[in-house]
Design an enzyme around this catalytic site. Structure first.
Site, PDB file in Angstrom:
ATOM      1  N   LYS A   9      14.064 -44.286  31.289  1.00  0.00           N
ATOM      2  CA  LYS A   9      14.578 -43.973  29.961  1.00  0.00           C
ATOM      3  C   LYS A   9      13.899 -42.725  29.366  1.00  0.00           C
ATOM      4  O   LYS A   9      12.880 -42.250  29.892  1.00  0.00           O
ATOM      5  CB  LYS A   9      14.352 -45.184  29.050  1.00  0.00           C
ATOM      6  CG  LYS A   9      15.250 -46.398  29.357  1.00  0.00           C
ATOM      7  CD  LYS A   9      14.790 -47.569  28.485  1.00  0.00           C
ATOM      8  CE  LYS A   9      15.674 -48.785  28.554  1.00  0.00           C
ATOM      9  NZ  LYS A   9      15.086 -49.891  27.746  1.00  0.00           N
ATOM     10  N   TYR A  49      25.449 -50.756  26.958  1.00  0.00           N
ATOM     11  CA  TYR A  49      24.755 -51.717  26.086  1.00  0.00           C
ATOM     12  C   TYR A  49      25.722 -52.542  25.235  1.00  0.00           C
ATOM     13  O   TYR A  49      25.327 -53.070  24.193  1.00  0.00           O
ATOM     14  CB  TYR A  49      23.745 -50.987  25.206  1.00  0.00           C
ATOM     15  CG  TYR A  49      22.453 -50.652  25.929  1.00  0.00           C
ATOM     16  CD1 TYR A  49      21.729 -51.633  26.631  1.00  0.00           C
ATOM     17  CD2 TYR A  49      21.928 -49.363  25.919  1.00  0.00           C
ATOM     18  CE1 TYR A  49      20.547 -51.339  27.295  1.00  0.00           C
ATOM     19  CE2 TYR A  49      20.728 -49.058  26.581  1.00  0.00           C
ATOM     20  CZ  TYR A  49      20.051 -50.061  27.260  1.00  0.00           C
ATOM     21  OH  TYR A  49      18.873 -49.765  27.906  1.00  0.00           O
ATOM     22  N   ASN A 112      10.262 -49.078  25.923  1.00  0.00           N
ATOM     23  CA  ASN A 112       9.759 -49.834  27.082  1.00  0.00           C
ATOM     24  C   ASN A 112      10.093 -49.202  28.432  1.00  0.00           C
ATOM     25  O   ASN A 112      10.088 -49.872  29.468  1.00  0.00           O
ATOM     26  CB  ASN A 112      10.205 -51.300  26.990  1.00  0.00           C
ATOM     27  CG  ASN A 112      11.710 -51.453  27.025  1.00  0.00           C
ATOM     28  OD1 ASN A 112      12.441 -50.464  27.089  1.00  0.00           O
ATOM     29  ND2 ASN A 112      12.176 -52.693  27.010  1.00  0.00           N
ATOM     30  N   HIS A 115      15.123 -49.349  32.391  1.00  0.00           N
ATOM     31  CA  HIS A 115      16.170 -50.376  32.423  1.00  0.00           C
ATOM     32  C   HIS A 115      16.309 -50.839  33.865  1.00  0.00           C
ATOM     33  O   HIS A 115      16.216 -50.026  34.784  1.00  0.00           O
ATOM     34  CB  HIS A 115      17.519 -49.816  31.965  1.00  0.00           C
ATOM     35  CG  HIS A 115      18.651 -50.755  32.273  1.00  0.00           C
ATOM     36  ND1 HIS A 115      18.961 -51.821  31.463  1.00  0.00           N
ATOM     37  CD2 HIS A 115      19.498 -50.822  33.340  1.00  0.00           C
ATOM     38  CE1 HIS A 115      19.970 -52.499  32.018  1.00  0.00           C
ATOM     39  NE2 HIS A 115      20.312 -51.915  33.152  1.00  0.00           N
ATOM     40  N   GLU A 126      26.933 -52.408  36.877  1.00  0.00           N
ATOM     41  CA  GLU A 126      26.232 -51.240  36.328  1.00  0.00           C
ATOM     42  C   GLU A 126      26.196 -50.085  37.329  1.00  0.00           C
ATOM     43  O   GLU A 126      26.315 -48.922  36.941  1.00  0.00           O
ATOM     44  CB  GLU A 126      24.815 -51.637  35.897  1.00  0.00           C
ATOM     45  CG  GLU A 126      24.837 -52.563  34.680  1.00  0.00           C
ATOM     46  CD  GLU A 126      23.452 -53.006  34.223  1.00  0.00           C
ATOM     47  OE1 GLU A 126      23.370 -53.641  33.160  1.00  0.00           O
ATOM     48  OE2 GLU A 126      22.456 -52.734  34.927  1.00  0.00           O
TER      49      GLU A 126
HETATM   50  P1  IDP Z   1      15.900 -55.553  29.295  1.00  0.00           P
HETATM   51  O1  IDP Z   1      15.924 -54.036  29.205  1.00  0.00           O
HETATM   52  O2  IDP Z   1      14.544 -56.045  29.716  1.00  0.00           O
HETATM   53  O3  IDP Z   1      17.016 -56.114  30.128  1.00  0.00           O
HETATM   54  P2  IDP Z   1      17.404 -56.480  26.956  1.00  0.00           P
HETATM   55  O4  IDP Z   1      17.136 -57.746  26.233  1.00  0.00           O
HETATM   56  O5  IDP Z   1      18.624 -56.398  27.811  1.00  0.00           O
HETATM   57  O6  IDP Z   1      16.091 -56.112  27.805  1.00  0.00           O
HETATM   58  O7  IDP Z   1      17.453 -55.327  25.867  1.00  0.00           O
HETATM   59  C1  IDP Z   1      17.884 -54.019  26.221  1.00  0.00           C
HETATM   60  C2  IDP Z   1      16.934 -53.017  25.623  1.00  0.00           C
HETATM   61  O8  IDP Z   1      17.046 -53.065  24.202  1.00  0.00           O
HETATM   62  C3  IDP Z   1      15.450 -53.260  25.889  1.00  0.00           C
HETATM   63  O9  IDP Z   1      15.014 -52.779  27.153  1.00  0.00           O
HETATM   64  C4  IDP Z   1      14.818 -52.510  24.743  1.00  0.00           C
HETATM   65  O10 IDP Z   1      14.802 -51.107  25.011  1.00  0.00           O
HETATM   66  C5  IDP Z   1      15.800 -52.766  23.607  1.00  0.00           C
HETATM   67  N1  IDP Z   1      15.396 -53.903  22.789  1.00  0.00           N
HETATM   68  C6  IDP Z   1      15.522 -55.218  23.077  1.00  0.00           C
HETATM   69  N2  IDP Z   1      15.036 -55.998  22.088  1.00  0.00           N
HETATM   70  C7  IDP Z   1      14.595 -55.133  21.133  1.00  0.00           C
HETATM   71  C8  IDP Z   1      13.982 -55.310  19.853  1.00  0.00           C
HETATM   72  O11 IDP Z   1      13.737 -56.417  19.397  1.00  0.00           O
HETATM   73  N3  IDP Z   1      13.659 -54.164  19.171  1.00  0.00           N
HETATM   74  C9  IDP Z   1      13.919 -52.923  19.652  1.00  0.00           C
HETATM   75  N4  IDP Z   1      14.494 -52.713  20.850  1.00  0.00           N
HETATM   76  C10 IDP Z   1      14.829 -53.800  21.584  1.00  0.00           C
HETATM   77 MG    MG Z   2      19.046 -56.162  29.820  1.00  0.00          MG
END
Ligand code: IDP
Ligand code: MG
Length: 150
Positions: A9, A49, A112, A115, A126
């Site tokens: 990312k 997303y 984080n 992805h 995907e």
């Molecule tokens: P993942 O990337 O580990 O699969 P997901 O729950 O699918 O996690 O969420 C997609 C992305 O959305 C996360 O990687 C993160 O960048 C963002 N995200 C998820 N939850 C939050 C939050 O509570 N605050 C801000 N960003 C979030």
């Molecule tokens: Mg996810």
């Protein structure tokens, strides 16, 4: 062989972590079959997303993923989806296992770094969303038989 979409990312690209992240996936034994460095369009971001539409973090997430280029890749291996998720670590860096990428390099769930597809079915979907069939490189690696039993 299970395929999974990996995105390095914008924050990881800006922090010069592309090498570190791909290196960890290579070291694990996963096989790279596609890669491109690209801007994410608004449309692609929203399709990718779509499951998060309506959540409080959705707008910020779309802004984040379109804010700077990303490196999109397809990696494969036995149980590849689970293996890559494990190498990335839990979504919230403060819950990610020590030694995982998100533990070792991140603090904030909204920054984080990566992805990775969460199920084999989503992996397939995907990969099809991000890559055309002619961008996927089918190849045998000389070390495959020392990494894959089958
Ligand atoms: P993942 O990337 O580990 O699969 P997901 O729950 O699918 O996690 O969420 C997609 C992305 O959305 C996360 O990687 C993160 O960048 C963002 N995200 C998820 N939850 C939050 C939050 O509570 N605050 C801000 N960003 C979030
Ligand atoms: Mg996810």
């Amino acid at each position: 062989m299970e395929q999974t979409l990996v995105l390095i990312k914008p924050d990881a690209v800006q922090r010069s972590l592309c090498g570190e992240i791909t290196s960890r996936l290579e070291r694990r034994g996963l096989r790279l079959v596609a890669a491109k460095f690209m801007w994410v369009s608004q449309e692609l971001a929203e399709t990718h997303y779509t499951i998060h539409k309506g959540k409080p973090f959705y707008d910020g997430l779309i802004k984040y993923i379109t804010s700077s280029p990303v490196m999109a890749m397809v990696w494969e291996g036995p149980d590849g989806v689970a293996a890559v998720r494990q190498t990335m670590g839990a979504t919230r860096p403060t819950e990610a296992a020590p030694g995982s990428i998100r533990h070792d390099f991140a603090l904030d769930v909204g920054r984080n770094l990566t992805h990775a597809s969460d199920t084999p079915e989503n992996g397939k979907k995907e990969v099809e969303l991000w890559f055309s069939p002619d961008e996927i490189v089918s190849w045998d690696r000389d070390t495959d038989r020392w990494i894959f039993e089958g």
